[in-house]
Design an enzyme around this catalytic site. Structure first.
Site, PDB file in Angstrom:
ATOM      1  N   CYS A 143      -6.909  -1.380   1.802  1.00 27.86           N
ATOM      2  CA  CYS A 143      -5.892  -1.771   2.781  1.00 27.86           C
ATOM      3  C   CYS A 143      -6.535  -1.812   4.171  1.00 27.86           C
ATOM      4  O   CYS A 143      -7.224  -0.869   4.557  1.00 27.86           O
ATOM      5  CB  CYS A 143      -4.760  -0.745   2.743  1.00 27.86           C
ATOM      6  N   CYS A 158      -7.762  -6.419  -9.635  1.00 32.24           N
ATOM      7  CA  CYS A 158      -7.378  -5.372 -10.579  1.00 32.24           C
ATOM      8  C   CYS A 158      -7.024  -4.122  -9.767  1.00 32.24           C
ATOM      9  O   CYS A 158      -7.908  -3.449  -9.233  1.00 32.24           O
ATOM     10  CB  CYS A 158      -8.562  -5.141 -11.512  1.00 32.24           C
ATOM     11  N   CYS A 192      -4.962   1.167   6.674  1.00 39.48           N
ATOM     12  CA  CYS A 192      -5.213   2.609   6.495  1.00 39.48           C
ATOM     13  C   CYS A 192      -6.464   2.923   5.678  1.00 39.48           C
ATOM     14  O   CYS A 192      -6.740   4.089   5.401  1.00 39.48           O
ATOM     15  CB  CYS A 192      -4.002   3.273   5.866  1.00 39.48           C
ATOM     16  N   CYS A 232       0.850  -1.179   0.000  1.00 40.57           N
ATOM     17  CA  CYS A 232       0.000   0.000   0.000  1.00 40.57           C
ATOM     18  C   CYS A 232       0.894   1.240   0.000  1.00 40.57           C
ATOM     19  O   CYS A 232       1.823   1.340   0.809  1.00 40.57           O
ATOM     20  CB  CYS A 232      -0.891  -0.014   1.242  1.00 40.57           C
ATOM     21  N   CYS A 247       0.681   3.226   3.576  1.00 40.31           N
ATOM     22  CA  CYS A 247       1.172   2.751   4.882  1.00 40.31           C
ATOM     23  C   CYS A 247       2.174   1.604   4.804  1.00 40.31           C
ATOM     24  O   CYS A 247       2.592   1.091   5.840  1.00 40.31           O
ATOM     25  CB  CYS A 247      -0.012   2.341   5.751  1.00 40.31           C
TER      26      CYS A 247
END
Length: 148
Positions: A114, A137, A117, A65, A68
């Site tokens: 995520c 995707c 976060c 991510c 984070c």
């Protein structure tokens, strides 16, 4: 607090940790992220197909991510979907993502975020390859690559 699975850059599962949710104001996220990354991760936008820097990333490593650094996908599950976005047939750990229903644009889709976060990463579809039959995707601007 949320539980996240930690991985090495080679994609080796290391340990489960409990961490506080990462929460920032829009101003805080804007300071950290570029315009496109902010719009995708914080407002659920989508990058234009075939424009993402990670579309043709084929080295061994993990995709994290951008907000984070949580590991979300491994290069081991990346495949060429022809859709214009980086595609994976499975997340690196289901514990690291959240699936929610997205009814925008007159469709019913499953959005992927995520867990640490709440950054919007992309969507999952039922038209992927074996062994899962899934196509995660993802938006390149929502991810960063860590080479093994």
């Amino acid at each position: 607090m949320v539980s996240i699975v930690m991985f090495s850059n080679a994609g080796v599962r290391e340990r489960v940790v409990s961490l506080p949710k990462v929460v920032k104001s829009d101003a805080g996220w804007r300071k950290q992220l570029g315009y496109d990354s902010f719009e995708v991760t914080r407002h659920g936008d989508t990058e234009r197909p075939f424009t993402g820097a990670l579309l043709n990333e084929h080295q061994k490593g993990i995709f994290c991510c951008i907000c984070c650094d949580t590991a979300v996908f491994s290069s081991d599950t990346k495949f060429e979907s022809g859709t214009g976005w980086p595609s994976f047939w499975a997340p690196i750990a289901k514990e690291n993502i959240v699936e929610t229903t997205d009814t925008g644009f007159g469709m019913i889709r499953t959005a992927i975020s995520c867990r640490l976060c709440d950054a919007h990463l992309g969507h999952v579809f039922n038209d992927g390859p074996k062994p899962t039959g899934l196509r995660y995707c993802m938006n390149s601007v929502a991810l960063k690559f860590a080479k093994a």
